[in-house]
Scaffold this motif. Sequence first.
Motif, PDB file in Angstrom:
ATOM      1  N   PRO A 155       2.920  -9.376  10.073  1.00 61.76           N
ATOM      2  CA  PRO A 155       2.758  -8.297   9.012  1.00 61.76           C
ATOM      3  C   PRO A 155       3.791  -7.346   9.389  1.00 61.76           C
ATOM      4  O   PRO A 155       3.788  -6.832  10.581  1.00 61.76           O
ATOM      5  CB  PRO A 155       1.250  -8.236   8.645  1.00 61.76           C
ATOM      6  N   SER A 156       4.302  -6.582   8.319  1.00 66.43           N
ATOM      7  CA  SER A 156       5.088  -5.421   8.816  1.00 66.43           C
ATOM      8  C   SER A 156       4.205  -4.268   9.042  1.00 66.43           C
ATOM      9  O   SER A 156       4.847  -3.238   9.732  1.00 66.43           O
ATOM     10  CB  SER A 156       6.079  -5.052   7.714  1.00 66.43           C
ATOM     11  N   ASP A 157       3.159  -4.121   8.632  1.00 70.64           N
ATOM     12  CA  ASP A 157       2.324  -3.136   8.751  1.00 70.64           C
ATOM     13  C   ASP A 157       0.873  -3.433   9.166  1.00 70.64           C
ATOM     14  O   ASP A 157       0.517  -4.808   8.442  1.00 70.64           O
ATOM     15  CB  ASP A 157       2.289  -2.214   7.645  1.00 70.64           C
ATOM     16  N   ALA A 158       0.029  -2.591   9.834  1.00 72.07           N
ATOM     17  CA  ALA A 158      -1.291  -3.110  10.005  1.00 72.07           C
ATOM     18  C   ALA A 158      -2.097  -2.911   8.470  1.00 72.07           C
ATOM     19  O   ALA A 158      -2.412  -1.587   8.115  1.00 72.07           O
ATOM     20  CB  ALA A 158      -2.205  -2.301  11.105  1.00 72.07           C
ATOM     21  N   ARG A 159      -2.790  -3.895   7.856  1.00 71.29           N
ATOM     22  CA  ARG A 159      -3.097  -3.834   6.595  1.00 71.29           C
ATOM     23  C   ARG A 159      -4.531  -4.225   6.551  1.00 71.29           C
ATOM     24  O   ARG A 159      -5.484  -4.176   5.687  1.00 71.29           O
ATOM     25  CB  ARG A 159      -2.498  -4.586   5.500  1.00 71.29           C
ATOM     26  N   PRO A 207      -0.977  -3.665  -0.575  1.00 68.15           N
ATOM     27  CA  PRO A 207       0.083  -2.641  -0.241  1.00 68.15           C
ATOM     28  C   PRO A 207       0.819  -2.204  -1.598  1.00 68.15           C
ATOM     29  O   PRO A 207       0.623  -3.078  -2.800  1.00 68.15           O
ATOM     30  CB  PRO A 207       1.197  -3.834   0.484  1.00 68.15           C
ATOM     31  N   ARG A 211       9.231  -3.468  -1.118  1.00 65.50           N
ATOM     32  CA  ARG A 211       8.470  -3.266   0.138  1.00 65.50           C
ATOM     33  C   ARG A 211       8.456  -4.449   0.925  1.00 65.50           C
ATOM     34  O   ARG A 211       7.922  -5.656   0.744  1.00 65.50           O
ATOM     35  CB  ARG A 211       7.063  -2.902  -0.092  1.00 65.50           C
ATOM     36  N   GLU A 212       8.615  -4.393   2.388  1.00 64.60           N
ATOM     37  CA  GLU A 212       8.665  -5.443   3.330  1.00 64.60           C
ATOM     38  C   GLU A 212       7.351  -5.907   3.751  1.00 64.60           C
ATOM     39  O   GLU A 212       6.611  -5.068   4.276  1.00 64.60           O
ATOM     40  CB  GLU A 212       9.407  -5.213   4.662  1.00 64.60           C
ATOM     41  N   GLY A 241       6.662  -8.743   5.647  1.00 65.60           N
ATOM     42  CA  GLY A 241       6.498  -9.211   7.222  1.00 65.60           C
ATOM     43  C   GLY A 241       7.383 -10.674   7.079  1.00 65.60           C
ATOM     44  O   GLY A 241       8.016 -11.185   6.356  1.00 65.60           O
ATOM     45  N   GLY A 262      -2.728  -8.662   5.107  1.00 60.25           N
ATOM     46  CA  GLY A 262      -3.713  -7.841   5.959  1.00 60.25           C
ATOM     47  C   GLY A 262      -5.404  -8.777   6.222  1.00 60.25           C
ATOM     48  O   GLY A 262      -6.081  -8.225   6.559  1.00 60.25           O
TER      49      GLY A 262
END
Length: 166
Positions: free
Chosen positions: A71-75, A87, A96-97, A99, A136
């Motif tokens: 993942p591109s962010d911790a969700r 997201p 939006r990326e 991942g 996430g």
Amino acid sequence: MTMDIVLEDERWAALDLAALAQQAEAGVCAAFGLSPEGFEIALLACDDARIAALNGDFRDKPQPTNVLSWPSDARGAALDGERPTPPEPGVPEMPRELGDIAIAFETCLREAESAGKPVASHVTHLLVHGLLHLLGYDHVRDKDATLMEALETDILGKMGIADPYR
């Protein structure tokens, strides 16, 4: 979703991985009411040797696995069994990326044959699984695993794919 697919192993082309990925994406987006145009992911279609190297580099487990995701962010949700916050989408010109996902041909084929499942159904399941990770969801904690499996089963059922956990 904008999906950049990198075919490192040409055997994936015979399965029409792009169509399976679109099906998985549509099912996941529908389940969460997400606009596909607002997101992008990268999908690496590789072989067991490549995924074993990635698994060793990122998880310290240098053996093949079926699917990996980054993942591109911790969700993830703070509490076991809670749903992560979805997201916010980007716009079509600037999605939006979410991942990256990598999937291994030999392992997928071997697992499908061993379970007596159509390869396309198994691959679609693993793509849904990977996409949920990018959103996430996880299966490390017990209630999170129960939630993720239920979501996978529901999403796949709406696509006409049997419960992968039975």
